[in-house]
Design a protein around this motif. Structure first.
Motif, PDB file in Angstrom:
ATOM      1  N   CYS A 196     -13.873 -27.793 -33.183  1.00 21.96           N
ATOM      2  CA  CYS A 196     -14.788 -27.981 -34.320  1.00 21.96           C
ATOM      3  C   CYS A 196     -15.112 -29.458 -34.537  1.00 21.96           C
ATOM      4  CB  CYS A 196     -14.180 -27.392 -35.585  1.00 21.96           C
ATOM      5  SG  CYS A 196     -13.763 -25.639 -35.483  1.00 21.96           S
ATOM      6  N   VAL A 227     -10.351 -22.813 -37.183  1.00 22.90           N
ATOM      7  CA  VAL A 227     -10.569 -24.256 -37.297  1.00 22.90           C
ATOM      8  C   VAL A 227      -9.677 -24.949 -36.272  1.00 22.90           C
ATOM      9  CG1 VAL A 227     -10.520 -26.256 -38.825  1.00 22.90           C
ATOM     10  CG2 VAL A 227     -11.086 -24.005 -39.749  1.00 22.90           C
ATOM     11  N   GLU A 283     -18.529 -18.448 -36.724  1.00 19.88           N
ATOM     12  CA  GLU A 283     -17.904 -19.400 -37.647  1.00 19.88           C
ATOM     13  C   GLU A 283     -17.473 -18.683 -38.916  1.00 19.88           C
ATOM     14  OE1 GLU A 283     -19.643 -22.878 -40.401  1.00 19.88           O
ATOM     15  OE2 GLU A 283     -19.744 -23.356 -38.256  1.00 19.88           O
ATOM     16  N   VAL A 316     -12.960 -29.733 -42.402  1.00 17.76           N
ATOM     17  CA  VAL A 316     -13.769 -28.633 -41.884  1.00 17.76           C
ATOM     18  C   VAL A 316     -13.462 -27.346 -42.645  1.00 17.76           C
ATOM     19  CG1 VAL A 316     -14.248 -27.202 -39.856  1.00 17.76           C
ATOM     20  CG2 VAL A 316     -13.933 -29.673 -39.599  1.00 17.76           C
TER      21      VAL A 316
END
Length: 493
Positions: free
Chosen positions: A490, A486, A350, A426
């Motif tokens: 996600c 992203v 991530e 996000v």
């Protein structure tokens, strides 16, 4: 301290004729390409090319002269380009011809090289510019000038110091000029010119010769005077940013919720599998050394379980690098537990950014955006205040500014617009929307800037490229979010 150089262009080139090619930036203004780029584009334009692909030159773009647009080949994001007439470069006398063979350590080679003698074997990611006509160019976003050649850095991480292909000048080295009336008076050269002492603090006592070669090149190219290099006394204390200086302490808590801090070597070993056989003719694009040779960062980065000659392959994209080089690259970034392939940009783990702490507000209203008359509008408001840079920023401990906040952005309130909104949430939590850097329009450094995820900041017009209608915007921003790791996956987590 950096080396500087003076570059000459032919009289019939874009520089000699005063022709400037420009691209439209995020604020709606026009930013000029580097002159090498202008020369290349003008040559293609003069020979009636309708389109040029700049991929082989280090630029991930193609330029359409008919439509006057530049297109990112990965995200398909388009920018306008223009050609205008400016002041031509001043005319100068032709310099003496350079050596045609291997560069040596004579004054001519030193003065025409920011890093001293160069090797005769060019790497696959180095581009040599002929002196007669510039036929190649690299992106100003990823270019690093070295010697009389230009090489591109294939990833957008901070530049790593210490590779064998560059002079070993560590970014934290301290340079100090002798004070007037100090105990050091310098040496007297044989030609009667006084050579002042230059105290230099090196990060390590070993491998000094390579550093001295780089410093000598800089000093000679700047002044052409002899200099005596000495040692500088150890400073009593050095100011370093601590956690209390971090402007993103709250952001770190959010982005690292549910995960523990991971040792750099463990991260590298998680995503790279060690190779038993080393490719003989393949280069490591991080240190520019052959994979069959030790890592170029073996003198500046040490691993307890990773040896300089160890080569690893990323598990998904299958690109190979020195594992010590990947360790050095990871250690120079956020150390957030993620890696990004320097070659193809594939993200492992991530990815998080360096966005300062702030607030993201969302609201809706019934007024429609041009091109989206069948729905209302989503308004996003970003709030970021000025503060102090943290350890992850370019200049830890120094203030940063936050110009133009709050910033208002707009999306259509339809299915795709709402999906973009959730992905932007996000990206905000991962601190990827903004970063601290240098503004491309004002030139101000140490300020909050956009981080390659474009937003629409106008509602009623698209004359600047930052408003509506824009039928490709939602697809473009989805591609830019995916490039940051992203994606819709996600949202399912």
């Amino acid at each position: 301290m950096r080396a500087v150089r003076r570059q000459l262009f032919p009289g019939d080139s874009a520089a000699g004729q005063g022709i400037i090619w420009e691209w439209q930036n995020d604020e709606g203004g026009w930013s000029p390409y580097e002159m090498n780029v202008c020369v290349f584009l003008e040559q293609a334009h003069a020979t009636n090319h309708q389109r040029v692909d700049l991929g082989s030159l280090g630029y991930n773009y193609e330029v359409d002269f008919v439509a006057q647009v530049q297109t990112n080949k990965t995200t398909r994001f388009r920018r306008s380009v223009q050609r205008r007439l400016g002041a031509p470069y001043p005319v100068t006398a032709s310099p003496a011809p350079l050596h045609t063979g291997v560069a040596c350590s004579c004054q001519q080679c030193w003065l025409n090289s920011g890093t001293g003698p160069i090797t005769t074997r060019y790497r696959h990611s180095m581009i040599n510019f002929p002196n007669s006509s510039a036929t190649h160019q690299v992106s100003s976003r990823t270019a690093s000038v070295s010697s009389s050649n230009v090489g591109f850095v294939p990833y957008n991480k901070p530049t790593l110091s210490g590779a064998r292909s560059t002079p070993r000048l560590n970014a934290q080295s301290t340079w100090a000029l002798p004070q007037a009336g100090g105990p050091s008076t310098g040496l007297s050269a044989s030609n009667g010119v006084s050579a002042p002492n230059l105290p230099v603090k090196m990060p390590k006592p070993s491998k000094v010769n390579q550093a001295l070669a780089g410093m000598t090149a800089i000093l000679m190219s700047a002044a052409g005077l002899p200099v005596h290099l000495t040692c500088v006394p150890q400073a009593a204390s050095t100011h370093k940013a601590t956690k209390k200086h971090s402007s993103v302490k709250e952001g770190r808590k959010v982005s690292k919720k549910g995960m523990t801090l991971t040792e750099p070597e463990a991260v590298v070993k998680r995503y790279l599998e060690e190779l038993k056989g080393t490719p003989a003719d393949e280069d490591c694009i991080i240190c520019m050394e052959k994979l069959s040779s030790p890592s170029g960062y073996s003198d500046t980065c040490e691993g307890s379980a990773i040896k300089p000659e160890t080569v690893g392959r990323l598990t998904n994209c299958q690109h190979s690098f020195h594992m010590l080089c990947m360790l050095a690259m990871y250690s120079s970034g956020n150390k957030d537990g993620s890696l990004q392939c320097p070659s193809c940009k594939t993200i492992y783990g991530e990815k998080t950014g360096t966005q300062p702490k702030g607030k993201m507000e969302v609201s809706t209203f019934p007024q429609s955006l041009p091109g989206h008359r069948d729905c209302g509008t989503i308004q996003i408001v970003y709030h970021i205040s000025r503060g102090i840079q943290g350890p992850e920023h370019p200049n830890p401990g120094m203030p940063y500014t936050a110009r133009g906040f709050p910033r208002y952005c707009y999306l259509p309130d339809n299915e795709k617009g709402r999906k973009v909104l959730e992905l932007l949430r996000v990206a905000w939590k991962r601190r990827l929307i903004f970063t601290v850097g240098t503004s491309s329009t004002t030139g101000e450094s140490n300020t909050v800037v956009w981080n390659e995820i474009h937003h629409k900041t106008e509602m009623d017009t698209n004359l600047s490229g930052h408003g509506y209608p824009d039928p490709n915007y939602l697809d473009n921003v989805l591609a830019e979010l995916a490039a940051q790791g992203v994606t819709e996956d996600c949202l399912r987590q």
